[in-house]
Design a protein around this motif. Sequence first.
Motif, mmCIF file in Angstrom:
data_model
loop_
_atom_site.group_PDB
_atom_site.id
_atom_site.type_symbol
_atom_site.label_atom_id
_atom_site.label_comp_id
_atom_site.label_asym_id
_atom_site.label_seq_id
_atom_site.Cartn_x
_atom_site.Cartn_y
_atom_site.Cartn_z
ATOM 1 N N ALA A 154 44.050 42.984 30.161
ATOM 2 C CA ALA A 154 43.596 42.554 31.484
ATOM 3 C C ALA A 154 44.615 42.754 32.600
ATOM 4 O O ALA A 154 44.242 42.736 33.772
ATOM 5 C CB ALA A 154 43.202 41.077 31.431
ATOM 6 N N ARG A 179 38.075 43.800 39.764
ATOM 7 C CA ARG A 179 39.317 43.049 39.910
ATOM 8 C C ARG A 179 39.428 42.401 41.288
ATOM 9 O O ARG A 179 39.992 41.311 41.434
ATOM 10 C CB ARG A 179 40.525 43.963 39.669
ATOM 11 C CG ARG A 179 41.846 43.228 39.575
ATOM 12 C CD ARG A 179 43.021 44.166 39.413
ATOM 13 N NE ARG A 179 44.243 43.424 39.139
ATOM 14 C CZ ARG A 179 44.693 43.142 37.930
ATOM 15 N NH1 ARG A 179 44.031 43.551 36.868
ATOM 16 N NH2 ARG A 179 45.807 42.455 37.757
ATOM 17 N N VAL A 186 43.895 36.614 38.691
ATOM 18 C CA VAL A 186 44.401 37.206 37.453
ATOM 19 C C VAL A 186 45.879 36.855 37.322
ATOM 20 O O VAL A 186 46.685 37.216 38.185
ATOM 21 C CB VAL A 186 44.222 38.739 37.447
ATOM 22 C CG1 VAL A 186 44.725 39.335 36.129
ATOM 23 C CG2 VAL A 186 42.763 39.111 37.689
ATOM 24 N N ALA A 199 46.065 38.438 29.985
ATOM 25 C CA ALA A 199 46.111 37.701 31.248
ATOM 26 C C ALA A 199 45.144 36.530 31.183
ATOM 27 O O ALA A 199 44.212 36.507 30.368
ATOM 28 C CB ALA A 199 45.748 38.611 32.426
ATOM 29 N N LEU A 201 42.282 34.571 33.339
ATOM 30 C CA LEU A 201 41.367 34.822 34.450
ATOM 31 C C LEU A 201 40.757 33.503 34.908
ATOM 32 O O LEU A 201 40.164 32.781 34.102
ATOM 33 C CB LEU A 201 40.248 35.781 34.027
ATOM 34 C CG LEU A 201 40.649 37.109 33.385
ATOM 35 C CD1 LEU A 201 39.407 37.940 33.076
ATOM 36 C CD2 LEU A 201 41.606 37.885 34.279
#
Length: 370
Positions: A154, A179, A186, A199, A201
């Motif tokens: 990610a 994104r 993020v 990552a 989110l």
Amino acid sequence: MDFGLSDEQQQLSETLTRFLDEAAPIATTRKWFGGDGGEAAALWRSLAELGAPGILVPEAYGGSALSLFDAAVAAQALGSRVAPVPFLGSAVLAPVALRAAASAAQQERWLPGIAAGTCRVGVAATELTARRADAGVTRSGGRLRGKALLAIDAIDADAFLVPAGESVDHADSLAWVPRESAGLRVTPLPTIDKTRGFAALDFENVEPAEWLGAPGRAGEAIARMLDAGRVIVAADILGACDRALALSVEYAQHRVQFGRPIASFQAVKHLCAEMAAELEPARSLVWYAAHAFDAVPEEAALMAAHAKAHLSEIGRFIVRTATEVHGGIGFTDEQNLHFWFKRVGVDRPLLGAPEALRERAAELQGWLSA
């Protein structure tokens, strides 16, 4: 029955391994971890020229239209060289989900970029197998709310595939989230394995660009995506273990103690033999699980669970034993072995820990109530 790699699959494995040995030897990978991350992105572009991101993408969209078995062969090669590339998310989970749930227009819009390596896709699916009490993504009024931890590949993703549902316990929708979406945050999530771009989110009333299929009807696509991912993670562990064993044998042949190589000592021979004995049956299990995904669909979910659970267990044994062969220096940064040790360590719980997958296998076989 003679079951093994075809000539084409053997060539694919050898081509990828040879390319990675030249373009991304472990000494170079170490430099990337020190902050030169742009080179890792260039490696993915180079792999795209070899067709790696498009293995599962139909030919009409620029891919090779190969099988999950072929993708597993590639994953095994990538795992053997701890390649820091988003193969699992972009080349496997995303194409499988798109082919299972997306409309023809959606596939035409996104699959060509995935095949070319210009569109990198992160997948926020780990909450479907294990999650913290404050994590999980829900769908309400066509918007996403909640938090997805350990989103796969990610960090540098251009878009995200997000399973969601009316509750965090039941995901039946797949969202495509760019994104730059408003309300999406993020945050890189470091793990012991620096070769992976995980990552967290955070979704604050995020409106997806599109839903894959009708909301509430993507459950089967999500399940198939997870099964494919489990097979590929098992193949990654297999490749890492192959390399750990090879490094151990090489070290034992050159490390001299008491005037002779430690490979001549019975105890060291036994350690290496035990690793090889665990690894060879596992190879067949992973290959069959990958084969079953496309060729024997009624066995696909069960074999994916068995392969991932078993490789997670023997993977831990093999990298730990390899560290013991290396002796007191085995766990230090001076030796490269720790890269594979950490890779297997993160793979173990990814998309389902062994205990959870054995329970799933029991349910699939009717031994437990679902």
